[in-house]
Design an enzyme around this catalytic site. Structure first.
Site, PDB file in Angstrom:
ATOM      1  N   ASP A 244      11.440   2.636  -2.346  1.00  0.00           N
ATOM      2  CA  ASP A 244      12.627   3.059  -3.070  1.00  0.00           C
ATOM      3  C   ASP A 244      12.208   4.147  -4.050  1.00  0.00           C
ATOM      4  OD1 ASP A 244      11.527   1.809  -5.329  1.00  0.00           O
ATOM      5  OD2 ASP A 244      13.209   0.437  -5.621  1.00  0.00           O
TER       6      ASP A 244
ATOM      7  N   CYS B 108       8.277  -0.707  -4.113  1.00  0.00           N
ATOM      8  CA  CYS B 108       9.385  -0.498  -5.042  1.00  0.00           C
ATOM      9  C   CYS B 108       8.770  -0.464  -6.437  1.00  0.00           C
ATOM     10  CB  CYS B 108      10.474  -1.572  -4.896  1.00  0.00           C
ATOM     11  SG  CYS B 108      10.039  -3.230  -5.458  1.00  0.00           S
TER      12      CYS B 108
ATOM     13  N   THR C 258       8.211  -2.693  -8.828  1.00  0.00           N
ATOM     14  CA  THR C 258       7.219  -3.748  -9.081  1.00  0.00           C
ATOM     15  C   THR C 258       6.615  -4.308  -7.801  1.00  0.00           C
ATOM     16  OG1 THR C 258       8.875  -5.500  -9.007  1.00  0.00           O
ATOM     17  CG2 THR C 258       8.427  -4.498 -11.176  1.00  0.00           C
TER      18      THR C 258
ATOM     19  N   HIS D 101      -6.237 -14.997   5.766  1.00  0.00           N
ATOM     20  CA  HIS D 101      -5.665 -16.337   5.793  1.00  0.00           C
ATOM     21  C   HIS D 101      -4.196 -16.381   6.193  1.00  0.00           C
ATOM     22  CE1 HIS D 101      -8.906 -18.254   2.990  1.00  0.00           C
ATOM     23  NE2 HIS D 101      -9.429 -17.520   3.958  1.00  0.00           N
TER      24      HIS D 101
ATOM     25  N   HIS E 291      -6.399 -21.326   9.804  1.00  0.00           N
ATOM     26  CA  HIS E 291      -5.341 -20.495   9.215  1.00  0.00           C
ATOM     27  C   HIS E 291      -4.202 -20.256  10.206  1.00  0.00           C
ATOM     28  CE1 HIS E 291      -8.100 -20.059   5.951  1.00  0.00           C
ATOM     29  NE2 HIS E 291      -8.999 -19.487   6.748  1.00  0.00           N
TER      30      HIS E 291
END
Length: 147
Positions: free
Chosen positions: A8, A66, A68, A99, A134
């Site tokens: 963004d 974005c 954050t 993992h 995993h």
């Protein structure tokens, strides 16, 4: 490897820096699905574009960005077949691949510097999924989509 990337307006500068890092790898083909300007866009729309490229098989992995990294990672994880990991450090990037077999990397343009972002991308790109125990856990994660 085909990588799709999108951001963004809050991470446009970071996206351009990440693309420079991806260009270090001759076997990586990058598809940039936007945004291309600092005009405001909604990060769920970008997450959907990136993830559609992965779920359709046109790209193997994706990178979403974005301000954050939080919102776009939440949006990406709503899409069937996506395992997006918000990584702010190299160790998390490595673990997300080893993992969790993360097929989408999320970062924040307002919280992750260019240098650390480059190291995160390099680690995420070059780390393989370990499988084994995993695999069972990843399968359980993916089964949650049907509940």
């Amino acid at each position: 490897m085909k990588i799709v990337i999108g951001c963004d307006h809050g991470a446009l500068a970071l996206k351009e820096e990440v693309k420079k890092v991806l260009a270090e790898y001759p076997d990586v083909e990058v598809n940039d699905v936007g945004t291309y300007t600092e005009d405001s866009v909604d990060y769920p729309d970008i997450a959907e574009k990136v993830c559609k490229e992965i779920t359709s098989g046109r790209s193997e992995r994706g990178i979403v960005l974005c301000g954050t990294g939080i919102g776009i990672s939440i949006a990406a994880n709503k899409i069937h077949g996506i395992r997006a990991a918000l990584c702010n450090d190299v160790y998390s990037a490595i673990m997300s691949r080893q993992h969790n077999n993360a097929n989408v990397l999320a970062m924040g343009g307002r919280v992750t510097g260019f240098g650390p972002a480059g190291e995160i991308v390099r680690a995420w790109l070059t780390t393989d999924f370990e499988g084994g125990r995993h695999e069972r856990r990843v399968n359980k994660i993916m089964a949650l989509e049907g509940k």
